[in-house]
Design a protein around this motif. Structure first.
Motif, PDB file in Angstrom:
ATOM      1  N   PHE A 106       0.836  -1.196   0.000  1.00  0.00           N
ATOM      2  CA  PHE A 106       0.000   0.000   0.000  1.00  0.00           C
ATOM      3  C   PHE A 106       0.877   1.253   0.000  1.00  0.00           C
ATOM      4  O   PHE A 106       0.615   2.213  -0.735  1.00  0.00           O
ATOM      5  CB  PHE A 106      -0.910  -0.003   1.228  1.00  0.00           C
ATOM      6  CG  PHE A 106      -1.722   1.266   1.387  1.00  0.00           C
ATOM      7  CD1 PHE A 106      -2.858   1.480   0.632  1.00  0.00           C
ATOM      8  CD2 PHE A 106      -1.319   2.251   2.288  1.00  0.00           C
ATOM      9  CE1 PHE A 106      -3.595   2.646   0.769  1.00  0.00           C
ATOM     10  CE2 PHE A 106      -2.043   3.422   2.432  1.00  0.00           C
ATOM     11  CZ  PHE A 106      -3.187   3.613   1.678  1.00  0.00           C
ATOM     12  N   GLU A 107       1.902   1.237   0.830  1.00  0.00           N
ATOM     13  CA  GLU A 107       2.804   2.395   0.888  1.00  0.00           C
ATOM     14  C   GLU A 107       3.469   2.619  -0.466  1.00  0.00           C
ATOM     15  O   GLU A 107       3.618   3.765  -0.922  1.00  0.00           O
ATOM     16  CB  GLU A 107       3.867   2.184   1.964  1.00  0.00           C
ATOM     17  CG  GLU A 107       4.825   3.363   2.088  1.00  0.00           C
ATOM     18  CD  GLU A 107       5.884   3.132   3.150  1.00  0.00           C
ATOM     19  OE1 GLU A 107       6.736   4.030   3.306  1.00  0.00           O
ATOM     20  OE2 GLU A 107       5.860   2.077   3.829  1.00  0.00           O
ATOM     21  N   ALA A 108       3.859   1.510  -1.129  1.00  0.00           N
ATOM     22  CA  ALA A 108       4.499   1.638  -2.439  1.00  0.00           C
ATOM     23  C   ALA A 108       3.549   2.262  -3.458  1.00  0.00           C
ATOM     24  O   ALA A 108       3.944   3.106  -4.264  1.00  0.00           O
ATOM     25  CB  ALA A 108       4.955   0.259  -2.922  1.00  0.00           C
ATOM     26  N   GLN A 109       2.269   1.859  -3.412  1.00  0.00           N
ATOM     27  CA  GLN A 109       1.281   2.425  -4.330  1.00  0.00           C
ATOM     28  C   GLN A 109       1.064   3.914  -4.061  1.00  0.00           C
ATOM     29  O   GLN A 109       0.944   4.727  -4.990  1.00  0.00           O
ATOM     30  CB  GLN A 109      -0.047   1.681  -4.192  1.00  0.00           C
ATOM     31  CG  GLN A 109      -0.003   0.248  -4.742  1.00  0.00           C
ATOM     32  CD  GLN A 109      -1.309  -0.485  -4.502  1.00  0.00           C
ATOM     33  OE1 GLN A 109      -2.129  -0.059  -3.696  1.00  0.00           O
ATOM     34  NE2 GLN A 109      -1.497  -1.599  -5.193  1.00  0.00           N
ATOM     35  N   GLU A 110       1.017   4.272  -2.782  1.00  0.00           N
ATOM     36  CA  GLU A 110       0.836   5.674  -2.426  1.00  0.00           C
ATOM     37  C   GLU A 110       2.008   6.516  -2.903  1.00  0.00           C
ATOM     38  O   GLU A 110       1.837   7.610  -3.438  1.00  0.00           O
ATOM     39  CB  GLU A 110       0.663   5.817  -0.906  1.00  0.00           C
ATOM     40  CG  GLU A 110      -0.621   5.219  -0.373  1.00  0.00           C
ATOM     41  CD  GLU A 110      -1.840   5.994  -0.818  1.00  0.00           C
ATOM     42  OE1 GLU A 110      -2.064   7.105  -0.322  1.00  0.00           O
ATOM     43  OE2 GLU A 110      -2.558   5.486  -1.716  1.00  0.00           O
ATOM     44  N   ARG A 111       3.233   5.989  -2.687  1.00  0.00           N
ATOM     45  CA  ARG A 111       4.421   6.726  -3.129  1.00  0.00           C
ATOM     46  C   ARG A 111       4.443   6.861  -4.661  1.00  0.00           C
ATOM     47  O   ARG A 111       4.812   7.906  -5.203  1.00  0.00           O
ATOM     48  CB  ARG A 111       5.687   6.034  -2.639  1.00  0.00           C
ATOM     49  CG  ARG A 111       5.903   6.143  -1.127  1.00  0.00           C
ATOM     50  CD  ARG A 111       7.207   5.475  -0.706  1.00  0.00           C
ATOM     51  NE  ARG A 111       7.427   5.596   0.711  1.00  0.00           N
ATOM     52  CZ  ARG A 111       7.960   6.668   1.318  1.00  0.00           C
ATOM     53  NH1 ARG A 111       8.313   7.718   0.589  1.00  0.00           N
ATOM     54  NH2 ARG A 111       8.146   6.684   2.622  1.00  0.00           N
ATOM     55  N   ALA A 112       4.027   5.798  -5.356  1.00  0.00           N
ATOM     56  CA  ALA A 112       4.010   5.840  -6.816  1.00  0.00           C
ATOM     57  C   ALA A 112       2.986   6.855  -7.317  1.00  0.00           C
ATOM     58  O   ALA A 112       3.234   7.597  -8.271  1.00  0.00           O
ATOM     59  CB  ALA A 112       3.686   4.449  -7.377  1.00  0.00           C
ATOM     60  N   SER A 113       1.811   6.931  -6.656  1.00  0.00           N
ATOM     61  CA  SER A 113       0.787   7.900  -7.042  1.00  0.00           C
ATOM     62  C   SER A 113       1.290   9.322  -6.841  1.00  0.00           C
ATOM     63  O   SER A 113       1.060  10.210  -7.664  1.00  0.00           O
ATOM     64  CB  SER A 113      -0.487   7.690  -6.211  1.00  0.00           C
ATOM     65  OG  SER A 113      -1.083   6.447  -6.515  1.00  0.00           O
TER      66      SER A 113
END
Length: 335
Positions: A1-8
């Motif tokens: 989830f953190e990776a997706q947030e950072r990517a967004s």
């Protein structure tokens, strides 16, 4: 989830989820105030649609909690209470509010998607005849007969007739310029404003008989070209007409007197458009005279068959294929 947030965030697509907690009511207020160029009549229509239909159903909801199912349920409920065209107008206001939320990064995408709207049924309209126009003008009386002819012969909208000033009438050149109109303003009150669109500002050639009627209208009120700021068809106080007052005080009684209870003022403009078709006026000229921005509106008028045009077409085809004056039946249509 953190990776997706950072990517967004890296893509610039991240939206703070706390912003989705904004109520639909607050977003609607923000949207209504967002466009200073919007016409007062459009603001009044949107405000009415939101206040009467959208906010009672969804106003307390947060925009992040809304989904297409919620929107479809509202459309279904409205469809049981209103005509399809009205439902589509209300839905259009809701869609605009939620698009405003997307634009300001309150939500990622609008829940107004894949929503099924009620079908629009074609409306059968009578076409005003010249005899009926004369009866209407006589019923309106000398004070307002000119309005009937301006609507039918020039195709002016009601607001354009009510906003016509003496200074826009050129008797020598036999032209009338549409430069302003009476519109519905805040709180439903009538107000002066610009034409409906840039194409609505136009100068129209006026046939001689109509210019005579206009001149007589001016003479009865003691107006000359020097009274440029005076309205040709004023209200009782000399200012511009109020639509609701005029409707109940003048229009409804005149319709009854003329035996035309079905008639709406816009039917005069429709009669004008039909006349343009039947008289073979080209599409571009018709578009200009009607003040249409989009030629598709004019094309839609040209696509509507009328009884008179259909009969004329039948007679011409019969003359072409079934002539008997030469002792023959014409072409064998069965071959």
């Amino acid at each position: 989830f953190e990776a997706q947030e950072r990517a967004s965030r890296a893509r610039g697509a991240w939206i703070d989820p706390r912003r989705a907690e904004t109520s639909l009511h607050d977003v609607a207020v923000s949207w209504l105030d967002s466009n200073p160029a919007k016409r007062p009549s459009s603001i009044a229509r949107d405000e009415s649609a939101l206040r009467a239909h959208v906010l009672p159903a969804l106003g307390d909801r947060t925009i992040g909690s809304l989904n297409p199912v919620d929107v479809q349920k509202c459309v279904n409920d409205w469809s049981r209470q209103m005509a399809p065209r009205s439902v589509r107008r209300v839905y259009g206001s809701l869609t605009a509010v939620l698009n405003h939320a997307v634009l300001h990064d309150l939500i990622a995408r609008s829940p107004c998607r894949s929503v099924k709207l009620p079908a629009l049924e074609p409306v059968e309209r009578q076409v005003l005849s010249p005899g009926e126009l004369l009866a209407l003008a006589e019923a309106l009386g000398s004070e307002y007969e000119g309005m009937a002819y301006l609507g039918a012969v020039l195709g002016l909208r009601w607001g354009e007739c009510a906003g016509l000033r003496v200074g826009r009438i050129d008797i020598e050149r036999s032209t009338i310029t549409v430069a302003e109109q009476v519109t519905r303003g805040a709180g439903g009150r009538s107000a002066l404003g610009p034409p409906k669109s840039a194409a609505g500002r136009r100068t129209l050639a006026v046939p001689g008989p109509l210019m005579t009627i206009v001149s007589e209208q001016m003479a009865r009120r003691g107006l000359t070209q020097r009274d440029a700021g005076s309205f040709l068809l004023p209200g009782p106080d000399g200012e511009h007409l109020d639509y609701s007052n005029w409707l109940h005080r003048i229009w409804y009684p005149a319709r009854v007197k003329a035996g035309l209870e079905w008639l709406q003022f816009h039917d005069l403009r429709r009669a004008n458009a039909t006349g343009l078709v039947l008289e073979g006026v080209d599409l571009k000229t018709a578009q200009t005279r009607l003040g249409h921005t989009d030629p598709r509106l004019t094309i839609a008028i040209y696509a509507q068959a009328t009884t008179e045009a259909d009969r004329a077409a039948a007679e011409r085809l019969g003359e072409r294929f079934l002539r008997r004056d030469r002792g023959e039946r014409g072409h064998d249509l069965g071959r």
